[in-house]
Design a protein around this motif. Sequence first.
Motif, PDB file in Angstrom:
ATOM      1  N   ILE A  50      -6.090   8.263  -3.756  1.00  0.00           N
ATOM      2  CA  ILE A  50      -6.844   7.694  -4.876  1.00  0.00           C
ATOM      3  C   ILE A  50      -6.078   7.936  -6.178  1.00  0.00           C
ATOM      4  O   ILE A  50      -5.638   9.053  -6.452  1.00  0.00           O
ATOM      5  N   VAL A  51      -5.923   6.864  -6.942  1.00  0.00           N
ATOM      6  CA  VAL A  51      -5.250   6.942  -8.238  1.00  0.00           C
ATOM      7  C   VAL A  51      -6.310   7.051  -9.323  1.00  0.00           C
ATOM      8  O   VAL A  51      -7.237   6.243  -9.379  1.00  0.00           O
ATOM      9  N   VAL A  52      -6.162   8.067 -10.166  1.00  0.00           N
ATOM     10  CA  VAL A  52      -7.080   8.254 -11.287  1.00  0.00           C
ATOM     11  C   VAL A  52      -6.418   7.644 -12.520  1.00  0.00           C
ATOM     12  O   VAL A  52      -5.358   8.098 -12.956  1.00  0.00           O
ATOM     13  N   LYS A  53      -7.044   6.597 -13.058  1.00  0.00           N
ATOM     14  CA  LYS A  53      -6.498   5.877 -14.206  1.00  0.00           C
ATOM     15  C   LYS A  53      -6.758   6.649 -15.500  1.00  0.00           C
ATOM     16  O   LYS A  53      -7.554   7.577 -15.531  1.00  0.00           O
ATOM     17  N   LYS A  54      -6.094   6.212 -16.583  1.00  0.00           N
ATOM     18  CA  LYS A  54      -6.261   6.863 -17.890  1.00  0.00           C
ATOM     19  C   LYS A  54      -7.712   6.886 -18.342  1.00  0.00           C
ATOM     20  O   LYS A  54      -8.168   7.847 -18.942  1.00  0.00           O
ATOM     21  N   ASP A  55      -8.439   5.803 -18.052  1.00  0.00           N
ATOM     22  CA  ASP A  55      -9.836   5.709 -18.499  1.00  0.00           C
ATOM     23  C   ASP A  55     -10.818   6.370 -17.530  1.00  0.00           C
ATOM     24  O   ASP A  55     -12.029   6.274 -17.712  1.00  0.00           O
ATOM     25  N   GLU A  60      -7.833   2.916  -4.987  1.00  0.00           N
ATOM     26  CA  GLU A  60      -6.923   3.291  -3.914  1.00  0.00           C
ATOM     27  C   GLU A  60      -5.491   2.940  -4.308  1.00  0.00           C
ATOM     28  O   GLU A  60      -5.244   1.902  -4.923  1.00  0.00           O
ATOM     29  N   PHE A  61      -4.562   3.822  -3.971  1.00  0.00           N
ATOM     30  CA  PHE A  61      -3.153   3.564  -4.255  1.00  0.00           C
ATOM     31  C   PHE A  61      -2.721   2.315  -3.517  1.00  0.00           C
ATOM     32  O   PHE A  61      -2.967   2.149  -2.328  1.00  0.00           O
ATOM     33  N   SER A 104      -2.886  11.205 -10.586  1.00  0.00           N
ATOM     34  CA  SER A 104      -3.063  10.448 -11.832  1.00  0.00           C
ATOM     35  C   SER A 104      -2.065   9.289 -11.896  1.00  0.00           C
ATOM     36  O   SER A 104      -0.956   9.380 -11.366  1.00  0.00           O
ATOM     37  N   SER A 105      -2.468   8.230 -12.561  1.00  0.00           N
ATOM     38  CA  SER A 105      -1.561   7.101 -12.754  1.00  0.00           C
ATOM     39  C   SER A 105      -0.358   7.550 -13.580  1.00  0.00           C
ATOM     40  O   SER A 105       0.751   7.032 -13.416  1.00  0.00           O
ATOM     41  N   ILE A 108       2.340   8.868 -11.260  1.00  0.00           N
ATOM     42  CA  ILE A 108       3.041   7.773 -10.575  1.00  0.00           C
ATOM     43  C   ILE A 108       4.007   7.100 -11.533  1.00  0.00           C
ATOM     44  O   ILE A 108       5.155   6.811 -11.176  1.00  0.00           O
ATOM     45  N   GLY A 109       3.576   6.869 -12.763  1.00  0.00           N
ATOM     46  CA  GLY A 109       4.448   6.261 -13.764  1.00  0.00           C
ATOM     47  C   GLY A 109       5.679   7.098 -14.039  1.00  0.00           C
ATOM     48  O   GLY A 109       6.789   6.573 -14.169  1.00  0.00           O
ATOM     49  N   GLU A 110       5.509   8.404 -14.122  1.00  0.00           N
ATOM     50  CA  GLU A 110       6.649   9.297 -14.372  1.00  0.00           C
ATOM     51  C   GLU A 110       7.612   9.302 -13.183  1.00  0.00           C
ATOM     52  O   GLU A 110       8.833   9.347 -13.373  1.00  0.00           O
ATOM     53  N   MET A 111       7.079   9.239 -11.965  1.00  0.00           N
ATOM     54  CA  MET A 111       7.948   9.152 -10.788  1.00  0.00           C
ATOM     55  C   MET A 111       8.755   7.853 -10.828  1.00  0.00           C
ATOM     56  O   MET A 111       9.960   7.854 -10.541  1.00  0.00           O
ATOM     57  N   ALA A 112       8.095   6.765 -11.165  1.00  0.00           N
ATOM     58  CA  ALA A 112       8.773   5.462 -11.243  1.00  0.00           C
ATOM     59  C   ALA A 112       9.862   5.497 -12.320  1.00  0.00           C
ATOM     60  O   ALA A 112      10.975   5.004 -12.095  1.00  0.00           O
TER      61      ALA A 112
END
Length: 153
Positions: A50-55, A60-61, A104-105, A108-112
Amino acid sequence: MRCPYCKAKDSRVIDSRDISGGDSIRRRRECVECKRRFTTYERVETAPLIVVKKDGRREEFNPEKLRQKLRVALTKRPIGEDALEALINRIESELMALGTKEVSSHAIGEMALRELKALDHVAYIRFASVYRQFADIDELRREVEGLSAPGDR
């Protein structure tokens, strides 16, 4: 496996290869009806991440969503589909290795970003400009200057 072109029910496997260190299998298939070839991927089904968005929303991923965002950053760059798939597989493997049900999203963004920085600086800046929402040209300039710092690449 159903053919994506003619929808025939039968296909034969031409080639199989392990990818992501054996976590997935890439299969080249040929339709027995139309003789066209296509690729499928097979991996172990795990509990959904599960991805937890900023808001605070949760979803689901979806690796396809990540693939689309990365493809935009890689538009007209000399990076092939195999490299993109390997990048996505590394991120997915890292997420699964965390051993958590939620991520957290931001993570994932930092990994990308880390993966893109090692792969292609232009794609990195494209992705970072959207992901980090640079407020002005000075922020963008600092990011670009950080790429040419010793030890990067």
